[in-house]
Scaffold this active site. Sequence first.
Site, PDB file in Angstrom:
ATOM      1  N   CYS A   9       0.824  -1.280   0.081  1.00  0.00           N
ATOM      2  CA  CYS A   9       0.099   0.201  -0.126  1.00  0.00           C
ATOM      3  C   CYS A   9       0.922   1.122   0.029  1.00  0.00           C
ATOM      4  O   CYS A   9       2.081   1.169  -0.715  1.00  0.00           O
ATOM      5  CB  CYS A   9      -1.220  -0.095   1.161  1.00  0.00           C
ATOM      6  SG  CYS A   9      -0.330  -0.200   2.890  1.00  0.00           S
ATOM      7  N   ARG A  15      -3.638  -0.794   5.357  1.00  0.00           N
ATOM      8  CA  ARG A  15      -4.078  -1.680   4.475  1.00  0.00           C
ATOM      9  C   ARG A  15      -3.148  -2.971   4.289  1.00  0.00           C
ATOM     10  O   ARG A  15      -3.621  -4.213   4.343  1.00  0.00           O
ATOM     11  CB  ARG A  15      -4.491  -0.809   2.973  1.00  0.00           C
ATOM     12  CG  ARG A  15      -5.703  -0.199   3.302  1.00  0.00           C
ATOM     13  CD  ARG A  15      -5.626   0.909   1.899  1.00  0.00           C
ATOM     14  NE  ARG A  15      -4.388   1.493   1.659  1.00  0.00           N
ATOM     15  CZ  ARG A  15      -4.291   2.293   0.721  1.00  0.00           C
ATOM     16  NH1 ARG A  15      -5.023   2.110  -0.541  1.00  0.00           N
ATOM     17  NH2 ARG A  15      -3.299   2.952   0.435  1.00  0.00           N
ATOM     18  N   ASP A 120      -8.357   3.682   1.488  1.00  0.00           N
ATOM     19  CA  ASP A 120      -7.596   3.998   2.518  1.00  0.00           C
ATOM     20  C   ASP A 120      -8.212   4.373   3.903  1.00  0.00           C
ATOM     21  O   ASP A 120      -8.750   5.666   4.080  1.00  0.00           O
ATOM     22  CB  ASP A 120      -6.531   4.957   2.164  1.00  0.00           C
ATOM     23  CG  ASP A 120      -5.207   4.718   3.060  1.00  0.00           C
ATOM     24  OD1 ASP A 120      -5.453   4.495   4.386  1.00  0.00           O
ATOM     25  OD2 ASP A 120      -4.250   5.313   2.712  1.00  0.00           O
TER      26      ASP A 120
HETATM   27  P1  4NP Z   1      -1.818   2.784   4.239  1.00  0.00           P
HETATM   28  O1  4NP Z   1      -2.252   4.200   4.580  1.00  0.00           O
HETATM   29  O2  4NP Z   1      -1.306   3.117   2.734  1.00  0.00           O
HETATM   30  O3  4NP Z   1      -3.062   1.964   4.215  1.00  0.00           O
HETATM   31  O4  4NP Z   1      -0.816   2.237   5.169  1.00  0.00           O
HETATM   32  C1  4NP Z   1      -1.720   5.398   4.851  1.00  0.00           C
HETATM   33  C2  4NP Z   1      -1.165   5.656   6.235  1.00  0.00           C
HETATM   34  C3  4NP Z   1      -0.464   6.687   6.183  1.00  0.00           C
HETATM   35  C4  4NP Z   1      -0.246   7.654   5.170  1.00  0.00           C
HETATM   36  C5  4NP Z   1      -0.591   7.166   3.925  1.00  0.00           C
HETATM   37  C6  4NP Z   1      -1.428   6.109   3.711  1.00  0.00           C
HETATM   38  N1  4NP Z   1       0.699   8.952   5.364  1.00  0.00           N
HETATM   39  O5  4NP Z   1       0.879   9.600   4.468  1.00  0.00           O
HETATM   40  O6  4NP Z   1       1.115   9.049   6.647  1.00  0.00           O
END
Ligand code: 4NP
Length: 145
Positions: A9, A15, A120
Amino acid sequence: MTQKLLFVCLGNICRSPAAEGLVRDLCPEVETDSCGTGAWHVGEPPYGPMQAAAAARGTDLSDLRARQFTRGDFDRFDLILVMDHDNRANVEALRPSGNTTEVKLFAEYAGQAGVSEVPDPYYTRDFDGCLDLLEEAAAGLKRAL
Ligand code: 4NP
């Protein structure tokens, strides 16, 4: 031969670690790992609210630590499962020439019409809805392996 699956992800704190945790519980015979295309959270455990939502349905994510995707991952895994189209584009941009490892959208294994991405929950805050979709996809993946 043991199948090696990589879940990808953006941050590797919501995710993809949840997908990894669900699949390793459901398919203990396969090797799993997860990572993010971004580096912001490298070394961190999964996001607290995601860990709590997963733990509430019996999946422990507490041992997982974030790392960033690297081009070498193409040679280390049999199948790369991405959570959205941006992840796919970012991963494909690093594909070594000659490498033929499949990259698939994990949500497509859920078999829900029109659903190809895992929204997300870091932004939607719907951790349970995310886990519902990931569980469906994990079950579909298990049937496909
Ligand atoms: P993930 O969600 O891609 O599902 O882990 C996110 C968590 C944090 C960030 C972006 C996506 N961030 O930019 O900090």
